[in-house]
Design an enzyme around this catalytic site. Structure first.
Site, PDB file in Angstrom:
ATOM      1  N   GLY A  21       0.666  -0.910   0.014  1.00  0.00           N
ATOM      2  CA  GLY A  21      -0.163   0.274  -0.371  1.00  0.00           C
ATOM      3  C   GLY A  21       0.982   1.316  -0.026  1.00  0.00           C
ATOM      4  O   GLY A  21       0.839   2.053   0.952  1.00  0.00           O
ATOM      5  N   GLY A  25      -1.788   8.031   1.299  1.00  0.00           N
ATOM      6  CA  GLY A  25      -1.845   8.048   2.509  1.00  0.00           C
ATOM      7  C   GLY A  25      -0.434   7.659   3.132  1.00  0.00           C
ATOM      8  O   GLY A  25       1.185   8.442   2.953  1.00  0.00           O
ATOM      9  N   GLY A  27       1.502   4.553   4.030  1.00  0.00           N
ATOM     10  CA  GLY A  27       2.114   4.146   3.239  1.00  0.00           C
ATOM     11  C   GLY A  27       3.061   4.404   1.923  1.00  0.00           C
ATOM     12  O   GLY A  27       4.563   4.191   2.187  1.00  0.00           O
ATOM     13  N   SER A 150      -4.019  -0.495  14.673  1.00  0.00           N
ATOM     14  CA  SER A 150      -4.435   1.098  15.220  1.00  0.00           C
ATOM     15  C   SER A 150      -5.343   0.806  15.830  1.00  0.00           C
ATOM     16  O   SER A 150      -5.498   0.334  16.680  1.00  0.00           O
ATOM     17  CB  SER A 150      -5.882   1.369  13.997  1.00  0.00           C
ATOM     18  OG  SER A 150      -6.867   2.223  14.842  1.00  0.00           O
ATOM     19  N   TYR A 175     -13.567  -4.043  11.237  1.00  0.00           N
ATOM     20  CA  TYR A 175     -12.551  -2.841  11.709  1.00  0.00           C
ATOM     21  C   TYR A 175     -11.627  -2.999  12.915  1.00  0.00           C
ATOM     22  O   TYR A 175      -9.840  -3.716  12.826  1.00  0.00           O
ATOM     23  CB  TYR A 175     -12.765  -1.712  11.051  1.00  0.00           C
ATOM     24  CG  TYR A 175     -11.418  -0.726  11.084  1.00  0.00           C
ATOM     25  CD1 TYR A 175     -10.134  -1.514   9.808  1.00  0.00           C
ATOM     26  CD2 TYR A 175     -10.491   0.332  12.298  1.00  0.00           C
ATOM     27  CE1 TYR A 175      -9.266  -0.418   9.260  1.00  0.00           C
ATOM     28  CE2 TYR A 175      -9.869   1.042  11.832  1.00  0.00           C
ATOM     29  CZ  TYR A 175      -8.703   0.349  10.735  1.00  0.00           C
ATOM     30  OH  TYR A 175      -7.064   1.299  11.055  1.00  0.00           O
TER      31      TYR A 175
HETATM   32  N1  LIG Z   1      -5.603   6.635   8.904  1.00  0.00           N
HETATM   33  C1  LIG Z   1      -5.326   6.832   9.346  1.00  0.00           C
HETATM   34  O1  LIG Z   1      -6.272   7.795  10.544  1.00  0.00           O
HETATM   35  C2  LIG Z   1      -5.920   5.499   9.503  1.00  0.00           C
HETATM   36  C3  LIG Z   1      -5.016   5.275  11.398  1.00  0.00           C
HETATM   37  C4  LIG Z   1      -5.167   4.302  12.132  1.00  0.00           C
HETATM   38  C5  LIG Z   1      -4.493   3.008  11.350  1.00  0.00           C
HETATM   39  N2  LIG Z   1      -4.142   3.718   9.818  1.00  0.00           N
HETATM   40  C6  LIG Z   1      -3.854   2.197   9.245  1.00  0.00           C
HETATM   41  O2  LIG Z   1      -2.923   2.522   8.282  1.00  0.00           O
HETATM   42  C7  LIG Z   1      -2.969   1.983   7.053  1.00  0.00           C
HETATM   43  C8  LIG Z   1      -2.563   2.569   6.016  1.00  0.00           C
HETATM   44  O3  LIG Z   1      -3.438   3.181   5.907  1.00  0.00           O
HETATM   45  P1  LIG Z   1      -3.937   5.106   5.496  1.00  0.00           P
HETATM   46  O4  LIG Z   1      -4.788   6.041   5.533  1.00  0.00           O
HETATM   47  O5  LIG Z   1      -2.757   5.091   4.815  1.00  0.00           O
HETATM   48  O6  LIG Z   1      -4.611   4.900   4.224  1.00  0.00           O
HETATM   49  P2  LIG Z   1      -5.286   5.115   2.379  1.00  0.00           P
HETATM   50  O7  LIG Z   1      -5.040   5.853   2.144  1.00  0.00           O
HETATM   51  O8  LIG Z   1      -6.251   4.127   1.894  1.00  0.00           O
HETATM   52  O9  LIG Z   1      -4.326   4.055   1.221  1.00  0.00           O
HETATM   53  C9  LIG Z   1      -4.181   2.511   1.657  1.00  0.00           C
HETATM   54  C10 LIG Z   1      -2.784   2.073   0.164  1.00  0.00           C
HETATM   55  O10 LIG Z   1      -3.200   0.382   0.819  1.00  0.00           O
HETATM   56  C11 LIG Z   1      -3.701   0.577  -0.500  1.00  0.00           C
HETATM   57  N3  LIG Z   1      -4.968  -0.621  -0.549  1.00  0.00           N
HETATM   58  C12 LIG Z   1      -6.638  -0.264  -0.596  1.00  0.00           C
HETATM   59  N4  LIG Z   1      -6.755  -1.413  -0.797  1.00  0.00           N
HETATM   60  C13 LIG Z   1      -5.480  -2.374  -1.470  1.00  0.00           C
HETATM   61  C14 LIG Z   1      -5.443  -3.931  -1.858  1.00  0.00           C
HETATM   62  N5  LIG Z   1      -7.189  -4.181  -2.050  1.00  0.00           N
HETATM   63  N6  LIG Z   1      -4.523  -4.281  -2.253  1.00  0.00           N
HETATM   64  C15 LIG Z   1      -3.312  -3.904  -2.453  1.00  0.00           C
HETATM   65  N7  LIG Z   1      -3.803  -2.458  -1.379  1.00  0.00           N
HETATM   66  C16 LIG Z   1      -4.503  -1.450  -1.245  1.00  0.00           C
HETATM   67  C17 LIG Z   1      -3.903   1.691  -1.523  1.00  0.00           C
HETATM   68  O11 LIG Z   1      -3.743   1.361  -2.855  1.00  0.00           O
HETATM   69  P3  LIG Z   1      -4.885   1.378  -4.263  1.00  0.00           P
HETATM   70  O12 LIG Z   1      -5.462   2.445  -3.790  1.00  0.00           O
HETATM   71  O13 LIG Z   1      -3.370   2.589  -4.999  1.00  0.00           O
HETATM   72  O14 LIG Z   1      -4.579  -0.145  -4.074  1.00  0.00           O
HETATM   73  C18 LIG Z   1      -3.017   2.527  -0.870  1.00  0.00           C
HETATM   74  O15 LIG Z   1      -1.490   2.496  -1.602  1.00  0.00           O
HETATM   75  C19 LIG Z   1      -3.879   1.213   7.220  1.00  0.00           C
HETATM   76  O16 LIG Z   1      -3.690  -0.351   7.562  1.00  0.00           O
HETATM   77  C20 LIG Z   1      -4.918   1.854   8.208  1.00  0.00           C
HETATM   78  O17 LIG Z   1      -5.549   0.346   8.774  1.00  0.00           O
HETATM   79  C21 LIG Z   1      -4.916   4.767   9.518  1.00  0.00           C
END
Ligand SMILES: NC(=O)c1ccc[n+]([C@@H]2O[C@H](COP(=O)([O-])OP(=O)(O)OC[C@H]3O[C@@H](n4cnc5c(N)ncnc54)[C@H](OP(=O)(O)O)[C@@H]3O)[C@@H](O)[C@H]2O)c1
Length: 295
Positions: A21, A25, A27, A150, A175
Site C-alpha cells: 500500500g 497515505g 504507506g 490502529s 475493522y
Molecule cells: N489514516 C488513519 O487515520 C489511520 C489510523 C490508524 C490506522 N491506519 C492504518 O494505516 C494503514 C494505511 O492507511 P492509510 O490511512 O494510509 O490508507 P489509504 O490512504 O487508504 O492507503 C491505503 C493504501 O493501501 C492500498 N490498498 C488498499 N486496498 C488494497 C488492496 N486490496 N490491495 C492492495 N493495496 C490496497 C492503497 O492502494 P491503491 O488504492 O492504489 O490500490 C493505498 O496505497 C492501514 O492499515 C490503516 O488501517 C490508518
C-alpha cells in the site's frame, strides 16, 4: 529536496524494504522516508499505472531512484502469492517488510476467495505475505516485520463464532477486530520467530489525513470530513513505521505495540496466547497454509 526524517531513524543504504500500500497515505510517506534513508524500496498498489506513478513520485521526493512498483490486489490470495513470487525473484535480500495495507468498509464485501474483505485485506493478506517472504527475511537477518495496526485494536473483539461477519456485519466491528487480529498475529509471530533475529512489531500511526475509508465510508466518516485537515499529515503518520523500520534503538525489539514511536500496552485480549494460537490456526486454514509453518 528530501523530506526531514523522523527522530531516531538511521541510514538504510544496502537494505531492501517492501511496503504494501505505497500509492498514497501513510504507506507512500513511509516509502519516501525509507527511500530518503537510502533503502531500496518496493511498494504495492492495486492499479499498475497508479503504482508506477507513485513510485515515480517517491523517487523524486526522496532523491533515491531505487524504488520498485508491484501491482497486486491483496484482497485476492492468488495475487498475494503472485506478489510474493515477484518479490522473491527480484530481491535477493529483504531486510524489512511493512504490512501497511488496510481499509474500512461500511458495508460487507466479499473477496474473490469468498471471504469478508476487512478480515481478508487487513489481516489475512499480511499473514500470508509474511509467511511467503519469511525465508528471505530470515536469510537477511537481522530483519524486521512491521504490521500497521490502529488504536482501534483496543476496541476489538475476536468473534471466533463469526469471524467473517456473516450474521450481523458492522464496519467498525470488522475493522476493530481486524486490527486486534493484526496485533495478536504480531505477538504470535514474534514467539514463533524466537531465536531467528527476525523481529515483529505492530503500531498505531495516529489519526491521519489520508484516503482511508473513502471507498465505502461510514456516516460518521462523511460527517467528520471537514475535520480531516486538523489530523496528522501522512508524513507525520509515517513516523512510527519509519522509526520501527530503521532505528537502532529498536534493533532486536520484538512482540511489542508502538504509538508515537514509543512502546504502548495493547488490548488485554492481544496478550492471550491461547486465543492468538487459535487465530493463527484459523488464519493458516483460511489461506491454505499448514498451521505449523512459521513455527
Ligand atoms: N489514516 C488513519 O487515520 C489511520 C489510523 C490508524 C490506522 N491506519 C492504518 O494505516 C494503514 C494505511 O492507511 P492509510 O490511512 O494510509 O490508507 P489509504 O490512504 O487508504 O492507503 C491505503 C493504501 O493501501 C492500498 N490498498 C488498499 N486496498 C488494497 C488492496 N486490496 N490491495 C492492495 N493495496 C490496497 C492503497 O492502494 P491503491 O488504492 O492504489 O490500490 C493505498 O496505497 C492501514 O492499515 C490503516 O488501517 C490508518
Amino acid at each position: 529536496m528530501t523530506p526531514p526524517l523522523p527522530t531516531g531513524s538511521a541510514r538504510m543504504a544496502g537494505q531492501t524494504v517492501l511496503i504494501t500500500g505505497g500509492t498514497g497515505g501513510i504507506g507512500k510517506a513511509t516509502a519516501i522516508g525509507l527511500a530518503a534513508l537510502g533503502a531500496r524500496v518496493g511498494i504495492t498498489g492495486r492499479d499498475e499505472a497508479r503504482t508506477l506513478a507513485a513510485a515515480a513520485d517517491i523517487k523524486r521526493e526522496s532523491g533515491n531512484p531505487a524504488v520498485d512498483a508491484y501491482a497486486a490486489d491483496l484482497s485476492s490470495q492468488a495475487e498475494v502469492r503472485r506478489l510474493a513470487t515477484a518479490v522473491l525473484n527480484d530481491y535477493s535480500r529483504l531486510d524489512v517488510l511493512v504490512n501497511n495495507v488496510g481499509g474500512f468498509w461500511a458495508h460487507r464485501h466479499v473477496t474473490p476467495d469468498g471471504l469478508e474483505r476487512t478480515f481478508a485485506v487487513n489481516h489475512l493478506a499480511a499473514f500470508l505475505l509474511t509467511d511467503l517472504l519469511r525465508d528471505r527475511l530470515m536469510e537477511s537477518a537481522p530483519a524486521r516485520i512491521i504490521n500497521v495496526s490502529s488504536n482501534a485494536q483496543a476496541m476489538g473483539h475476536i468473534d471466533f463464532d463469526d469471524l467473517q461477519g456473516t450474521k450481523n456485519y458492522s464496519g467498525s466491528r470488522a475493522y476493530n477486530q481486524s486490527k486486534l487480529a493484526g496485533v495478536m498475529f504480531t505477538y504470535e509471530l514474534s514467539r514463533r520467530l524466537h531465536g531467528t533475529k527476525v523481529t515483529a512489531t505492530a503500531l498505531h500511526p495516529g489519526v491521519v489525513n489520508t484516503a482511508f475509508s473513502a471507498e465505502d465510508p461510514s456516516v460518521l466518516a462523511r460527517a467528520a470530513r471537514p475535520l480531516m485537515r486538523f489530523m496528522k499529515t501522512p508524513a507525520q503518520g509515517a513516523a512510527t513505521s519509519i522509526y520501527l523500520a530503521s532505528s537502532p534503538d529498536v534493533q532486536g525489539v520484538t512482540g511489542r505495540y508502538f504509538a508515537g514511536s514509543k512502546p504502548k500496552a495493547s488490548n488485554k485480549v492481544s496478550y492471550d496466547t491461547i486465543a492468538a494460537n487459535r487465530l493463527w490456526q484459523i488464519s493458516a486454514d483460511l489461506v491454505g497454509l499448514p498451521a505449523s509453518r512459521l513455527g
